[in-house]
Design an enzyme around this catalytic site. Sequence first.
Site, PDB file in Angstrom:
ATOM      1  N   HIS A  83       0.822  -1.220   0.000  1.00 55.70           N
ATOM      2  CA  HIS A  83       0.000   0.000   0.000  1.00 55.70           C
ATOM      3  C   HIS A  83       0.853   1.265   0.000  1.00 55.70           C
ATOM      4  CE1 HIS A  83       0.051  -0.091   4.572  1.00 55.70           C
ATOM      5  NE2 HIS A  83       0.002   1.211   4.410  1.00 55.70           N
ATOM      6  N   ASP A 219       1.280  -7.714   2.357  1.00 54.59           N
ATOM      7  CA  ASP A 219       1.346  -6.277   2.054  1.00 54.59           C
ATOM      8  C   ASP A 219       2.800  -5.814   1.854  1.00 54.59           C
ATOM      9  OD1 ASP A 219       0.913  -3.568   1.818  1.00 54.59           O
ATOM     10  OD2 ASP A 219      -0.454  -3.434   3.519  1.00 54.59           O
ATOM     11  N   SER A 644       4.051   2.111   8.475  1.00 54.19           N
ATOM     12  CA  SER A 644       3.834   1.153   7.402  1.00 54.19           C
ATOM     13  C   SER A 644       5.136   0.916   6.667  1.00 54.19           C
ATOM     14  CB  SER A 644       2.794   1.685   6.424  1.00 54.19           C
ATOM     15  OG  SER A 644       1.528   1.361   6.883  1.00 54.19           O
TER      16      SER A 644
HETATM   17  N1  ARG Z   1      -4.818   0.392   7.871  1.00 51.89           N
HETATM   18  C1  ARG Z   1      -3.523   0.461   7.237  1.00 51.89           C
HETATM   19  C2  ARG Z   1      -2.974   1.875   7.337  1.00 51.89           C
HETATM   20  O1  ARG Z   1      -3.454   2.662   8.062  1.00 51.89           O
HETATM   21  C3  ARG Z   1      -3.565  -0.041   5.837  1.00 51.89           C
HETATM   22  C4  ARG Z   1      -4.246   0.847   4.858  1.00 51.89           C
HETATM   23  C5  ARG Z   1      -4.232   0.358   3.442  1.00 51.89           C
HETATM   24  N2  ARG Z   1      -5.165  -0.718   3.223  1.00 51.89           N
HETATM   25  C6  ARG Z   1      -6.483  -0.561   2.946  1.00 51.89           C
HETATM   26  N3  ARG Z   1      -7.236  -1.615   2.834  1.00 51.89           N
HETATM   27  N4  ARG Z   1      -7.051   0.615   2.762  1.00 51.89           N
HETATM   28  O2  ARG Z   1      -2.532   2.586   6.527  1.00 51.89           O
HETATM   29  N1  GLU Z   2      -1.284   1.271   7.732  1.00 54.09           N
HETATM   30  C1  GLU Z   2      -0.597   2.292   8.475  1.00 54.09           C
HETATM   31  C2  GLU Z   2       0.360   3.109   7.607  1.00 54.09           C
HETATM   32  O1  GLU Z   2       0.123   3.266   6.431  1.00 54.09           O
HETATM   33  C3  GLU Z   2       0.085   1.683   9.628  1.00 54.09           C
HETATM   34  C4  GLU Z   2      -0.938   1.244  10.545  1.00 54.09           C
HETATM   35  C5  GLU Z   2      -1.060   2.123  11.741  1.00 54.09           C
HETATM   36  O2  GLU Z   2      -1.685   3.202  11.686  1.00 54.09           O
HETATM   37  O3  GLU Z   2      -0.488   1.691  12.743  1.00 54.09           O
HETATM   38  O4  GLU Z   2       1.297   3.706   8.079  1.00 54.09           O
END
Ligand code: ARG
Ligand code: GLU
Length: 714
Positions: A83, A219, A644
Amino acid sequence: MKLLRLLILFIVFQVSAQQGGMWIPSMLEGKNEKEMQSLGMKMTAADIYSINNSSLKDAVIHFNGGCTSELISSRALLLTNHHCGYGAIQSHSSVDHDYLKDGFWAMTDAEELPNPGMVATLIVRIDDITNKAFEGISDSMEEQEKLAKISQNLEKIQKEVVKESWQDVFVKSIYHGNQYLLYVTEVFKDIRLVGAPPSSVGKFGSDTDNWMWPRHTGDFSLFRIYASKDNKPATYSKDNVPYIPKHFLPISLDGIAEGDFTMVFGFPGRTNEYLPAIAVDQLANKLNPARIEIRDTALKIVDSYMRKDQQIKIQYASKYASIANHWKKWIGESQGIQKSGAVNIKKKLESDFNKLVAEKGLQNQYGTLLPDFNRLYKEIEDVSLANDYWSEVVNRNIELLSATVMIYQLEQTYEKKGTQAFEDAREKLSKRLEGFYKNYNATVDKAVFERLIEIYANNIPRAYLSKSLSNADFKKLADDIYKKSKLTNFEGASSLLSGTPSEFIRKINKDKGYQLGKELTADFYANINPKFVKTSEQIATVQKVYMKALLELFPDERIFPDANSTLRITYGKVSGYQPKDAVYYNPVSYLDGIMEKYIPNDYEFDVPQKLIELNKTKDFGSYGIDGKMPVCFIGTNHTTGGNSGSPAIDAHGNLIGLNFDRVWEGTMSDLYYDPAISRNIMVDVRYVLFIVDKYAGATRLIEEMKLVHPKKKN
Ligand code: ARG
Ligand code: GLU
């Protein structure tokens, strides 16, 4: 008595801060180092951060400003999340070769794809410059005067810093302005895409599984840093060569077990661990619910159209994902605050704080802090809400209105800066709008408008309600605007933007959609924004002193600086958790779980045929264990957005995983870290290797890595 109170305070702090924390890598010696070693770490602080020798920090790279990545070969192979690489992967994709759908693997260096504009930042060193930053500051100065003097000092310090010509420098404050750190960096600008799995691996589970455990997402994506022939940062050139790093992470093939030491090294974006109870309460129970309702409404409408129409699905997929990401996080955060009792824990801490201040005779310095917080947060509540309503409804979720905000800025540019500035801004905006309208559907947007404008009008605090929206008939308003406004498509918008500045202004101000957007936006800049900014600044001043008081009154506590997108270490151990009564989540997920979730042709849970085959034949190479293929695992590392792509590292400094998310029940850790339920989610590095090797056959990449067996004694 006094001792007892101190003891209570001590316990409150211990419980709330035990584990957790995002520490400055150059300041680990002593307390952190001991704690890490007691958790099982076999290294010293100097193995993690050193300016004289190569150390782990030389392998940890800020990826394009927002994510983290790590070097995993002597040829600067760079590992980050799928991502995080998403935009780059998308930019190289077309109908003929859809790398998002099918994945991408460069089988030679020559096939690696450049990404103009992408940067990767290495931290050369971190200097504590607090004393110099505060030179000439006295207690009698007003806050504004202090800040002006500090920024003057910082300018001078940065100018005089000792560094090489190809290096950069920036300064950041930690502990809310109580300490200043200087960072010398090298910013690499030739970053090439090397590999990415298909989205059915790299984004498996998509929004449904996002922020959740158990998780089965691969990921990850791979890039490479290129440098000039003398190994310095350089912009893209075909003559550039792979960068030779001072250090890269060996990769452990021995896997992890519950209880193992882990640390996560990266660039967490922002936390707010030292907010007063009233602020946490306000966020969890007033601001989050308002934002959640808005996004919930918009997402449901957009989803209903995406399900009916393939074109709309493609247009809205990325917007939907980013809106859903925080929507889901906020729900988890508010529930977590509730369930952990964070507000009451903070209240208790505050009353103890006040008692200690009184006992130490420090009322003059610190006695007004909590009353000031309480007064200011009450004062800011309505305008914070108004700020959120405007940002969410006008500036984001009703897309036509978000276009009017951009056009309003253009009109302002002309009014305030004249013709030349206007022409420059118009050119930029036209380009931006072209991209905007590619992914715009007026039918979807009208449906969103109808519902959200009503929510806005009914809920924004009365003092901030714009005239046109009081007593409006929202259905009629929607019909009128989406019938008459030219802003529902690119041609219409372009025609409004064309001509001389005065023609533009005449035309645009006749447009029904613009008229409403301009009114809401002008009201925002006249009434909401100034008050919000001013009160926020007053709060920041109190927060700075409160932070100072905490550090002074509890010199022996584990008080870490809030995240601010700078390099940090967090550590803990591999650990499951209990999300609710009678349920325990194991810390490791396996490929079997992917097959359990498999829904053929589903856009979230489809599985590539090749992976199904590999699972059937159990062809896991040296990456599986006991006939099973590990996929993800969780631990007690305290992470946030920006982490991330961060490396998860074992007791010896080897790579064991790749951070990409947190568990839903623990997302309140940005405000309050609860070691019982806050967990970060990592891809097991063995799954990464398995996909690269067995799935993609990109063995040349495996060959350049250094695979090790730290757990096996020879
Ligand atoms: N929750 C993770 C973060 O905050 C992954 C986000 C990307 N994935 C998604 N399904 N939108 O960034
Ligand atoms: N998915 C998050 C990012 O893009 C990391 C997850 C979190 O917020 O801890 O940095």
